[in-house]
Design an enzyme around this catalytic site. Structure first.
Site, PDB file in Angstrom:
ATOM      1  N   SER A  75      -7.860  -1.874   8.138  1.00  0.00           N
ATOM      2  CA  SER A  75      -8.344  -0.777   7.323  1.00  0.00           C
ATOM      3  C   SER A  75      -9.640  -1.222   6.650  1.00  0.00           C
ATOM      4  O   SER A  75     -10.185  -2.291   6.951  1.00  0.00           O
ATOM      5  CB  SER A  75      -7.279  -0.363   6.300  1.00  0.00           C
ATOM      6  OG  SER A  75      -6.798  -1.484   5.600  1.00  0.00           O
ATOM      7  N   ASP A  76     -10.159  -0.421   5.732  1.00  0.00           N
ATOM      8  CA  ASP A  76     -11.447  -0.738   5.103  1.00  0.00           C
ATOM      9  C   ASP A  76     -11.330  -1.974   4.213  1.00  0.00           C
ATOM     10  O   ASP A  76     -10.232  -2.352   3.792  1.00  0.00           O
ATOM     11  CB  ASP A  76     -11.924   0.463   4.291  1.00  0.00           C
ATOM     12  CG  ASP A  76     -12.167   1.681   5.173  1.00  0.00           C
ATOM     13  OD1 ASP A  76     -12.932   1.553   6.130  1.00  0.00           O
ATOM     14  OD2 ASP A  76     -11.566   2.743   4.903  1.00  0.00           O
ATOM     15  N   GLN A 122       0.827  -1.197   0.000  1.00  0.00           N
ATOM     16  CA  GLN A 122       0.000   0.000   0.000  1.00  0.00           C
ATOM     17  C   GLN A 122       0.871   1.260   0.000  1.00  0.00           C
ATOM     18  O   GLN A 122       2.080   1.208   0.239  1.00  0.00           O
ATOM     19  CB  GLN A 122      -0.921   0.007   1.233  1.00  0.00           C
ATOM     20  CG  GLN A 122      -0.175  -0.096   2.547  1.00  0.00           C
ATOM     21  CD  GLN A 122      -1.037  -0.644   3.668  1.00  0.00           C
ATOM     22  OE1 GLN A 122      -2.256  -0.513   3.669  1.00  0.00           O
ATOM     23  NE2 GLN A 122      -0.412  -1.280   4.641  1.00  0.00           N
ATOM     24  N   ASP A 176       0.167 -12.713   6.050  1.00  0.00           N
ATOM     25  CA  ASP A 176      -1.270 -12.645   5.836  1.00  0.00           C
ATOM     26  C   ASP A 176      -1.998 -13.209   7.048  1.00  0.00           C
ATOM     27  O   ASP A 176      -1.771 -14.359   7.448  1.00  0.00           O
ATOM     28  CB  ASP A 176      -1.649 -13.426   4.581  1.00  0.00           C
ATOM     29  CG  ASP A 176      -3.137 -13.356   4.304  1.00  0.00           C
ATOM     30  OD1 ASP A 176      -3.866 -14.259   4.759  1.00  0.00           O
ATOM     31  OD2 ASP A 176      -3.576 -12.391   3.652  1.00  0.00           O
ATOM     32  N   TYR A 193     -10.469   5.484  19.361  1.00  0.00           N
ATOM     33  CA  TYR A 193     -10.573   4.208  18.630  1.00  0.00           C
ATOM     34  C   TYR A 193      -9.797   3.105  19.328  1.00  0.00           C
ATOM     35  O   TYR A 193     -10.331   2.017  19.590  1.00  0.00           O
ATOM     36  CB  TYR A 193     -10.053   4.417  17.208  1.00  0.00           C
ATOM     37  CG  TYR A 193      -9.967   3.172  16.373  1.00  0.00           C
ATOM     38  CD1 TYR A 193     -11.081   2.640  15.743  1.00  0.00           C
ATOM     39  CD2 TYR A 193      -8.742   2.534  16.186  1.00  0.00           C
ATOM     40  CE1 TYR A 193     -10.991   1.503  14.965  1.00  0.00           C
ATOM     41  CE2 TYR A 193      -8.634   1.396  15.401  1.00  0.00           C
ATOM     42  CZ  TYR A 193      -9.772   0.881  14.794  1.00  0.00           C
ATOM     43  OH  TYR A 193      -9.668  -0.247  14.016  1.00  0.00           O
ATOM     44  N   GLN A 194      -8.539   3.368  19.652  1.00  0.00           N
ATOM     45  CA  GLN A 194      -7.674   2.326  20.225  1.00  0.00           C
ATOM     46  C   GLN A 194      -8.245   1.796  21.540  1.00  0.00           C
ATOM     47  O   GLN A 194      -8.285   0.574  21.772  1.00  0.00           O
ATOM     48  CB  GLN A 194      -6.261   2.865  20.477  1.00  0.00           C
ATOM     49  CG  GLN A 194      -5.675   3.752  19.397  1.00  0.00           C
ATOM     50  CD  GLN A 194      -5.266   3.015  18.139  1.00  0.00           C
ATOM     51  OE1 GLN A 194      -5.422   1.808  18.041  1.00  0.00           O
ATOM     52  NE2 GLN A 194      -4.741   3.737  17.175  1.00  0.00           N
ATOM     53  N   ASP A 231      -7.786  -4.938  13.999  1.00  0.00           N
ATOM     54  CA  ASP A 231      -7.666  -3.517  13.694  1.00  0.00           C
ATOM     55  C   ASP A 231      -7.280  -3.393  12.232  1.00  0.00           C
ATOM     56  O   ASP A 231      -6.108  -3.268  11.878  1.00  0.00           O
ATOM     57  CB  ASP A 231      -6.609  -2.877  14.601  1.00  0.00           C
ATOM     58  CG  ASP A 231      -6.376  -1.409  14.259  1.00  0.00           C
ATOM     59  OD1 ASP A 231      -7.221  -0.821  13.577  1.00  0.00           O
ATOM     60  OD2 ASP A 231      -5.333  -0.867  14.682  1.00  0.00           O
TER      61      ASP A 231
END
Length: 291
Positions: free
Chosen positions: A163-164, A36, A142, A66-67, A161
């Site tokens: 990402s989208d 990314q 992975d 959030y955390q 946790d």
């Protein structure tokens, strides 16, 4: 890089028609990893900012909302977690919060992209303070494969946790991954995953809950406020292999820990499961609540 005239603006990924912008003082890092695009900049009012594929992941001003919630909801809903798995979380924020629990004996963390960990430590993000914890085993691979191979019913809590659900995180929202996590849990174990935004992704949230309904005995949705995430809100899918009231803490922070927390409290834990009416109508039909 989405910086124009000194302002960073998010790429419209899963929230078409709207953008969030932050004023940039200085770009600190910008490279492409094997997975990314990774950007770090110093903002004018939100401290250092970590951006992945054009989307804000962490700002030092609001990251704790959030955390703390994604970590402490499952960890305090469990009476005595000893082994915890963190999936993703390369900025270190979830790790920092898990490490606050003295009862935790082992922390496995599987983050596919080592660059995220490296830049978080290099630029001394407020999240990246627990990578030296002796309880930690950090691996870069992975997560879907790691959980299948390493699970074997050993984890009391699994925290995802991510990402989208685009790019490297897409597999973490699939039913097969939730089933693998269930198999990796100890009896009565709890899973909590990043669960997207009620204002933008309600159909996706309902779909994830529906796909998990046959996997977990207890299944809930909670949320927190988050200024720099889309529409100022982010949610969590929380499931357990036992009949458990996930909305009520089984333990509470001691006085020293409570003093250090900036968002989470037992009262906020309970209130996080109280949804606005429009969301309650959708979620109540598919969650599995015990009290």
């Amino acid at each position: 890089m989405s910086i124009t005239n000194g302002w960073f603006s998010e790429v419209e990924a899963m929230w078409p028609g709207q953008k969030f912008s932050l004023q940039v003082e200085k770009v600190l890092f910008h490279e492409k990893s094997d997975f990314q695009d990774v950007l770090v900049f110093q903002s004018a009012t939100y401290g250092k900012v970590l951006v992945l594929d054009g989307v804000i992941q962490v700002t030092e001003r609001d990251e704790f909302a959030y955390q703390e919630m994604l970590t402490h909801i499952p960890c305090f809903a469990h009476p005595h977690p000893k082994r915890v798995l963190i999936v993703g979380g390369g900025d270190g924020g979830i790790l920092r919060e898990v490490a606050r629990h003295a009862c935790v004996e082992n922390i496995d963390m599987c983050e596919i992209d080592p660059m995220v960990c490296d830049v978080s430590k290099k630029f001394e993000f407020s999240t990246a303070t627990a990578f030296g914890d002796p309880r930690l085993r950090l691996v870069h691979e992975d997560a879907a494969e790691f959980v299948k191979r390493e699970g074997n019913g050993q984890y009391d809590v699994i925290i995802v946790d991510s990402s989208d659900p685009v790019g490297p995180a897409e597999t973490l929202f699939k039913p097969e991954f939730f089933l693998s996590m269930k198999n990796a849990l100890s009896p009565g174990g709890i899973v909590a995953t990043q669960g997207e935004c009620l204002w933008l992704h309600l159909k996706l949230i309902r779909g994830v809950l529906e796909s998990c309904a046959s996997t977990f005995t207890s299944l809930e949705y909670a949320f927190t406020t988050m200024p720099t995430y889309p529409s100022g809100q982010i949610g969590f899918v929380v499931g357990s292999t036992a009949e458990r009231d996930l909305s009520t803490p089984a333990r509470e922070p001691d006085a020293a820990m409570a003093q250090d927390l900036r968002y989470y409290s037992p009262a906020v834990h309970r209130s996080a499961f109280v949804l606005p009416a429009f969301a309650e109508r959708e979620v109540s039909a598919v969650r599995k609540r015990f009290s």
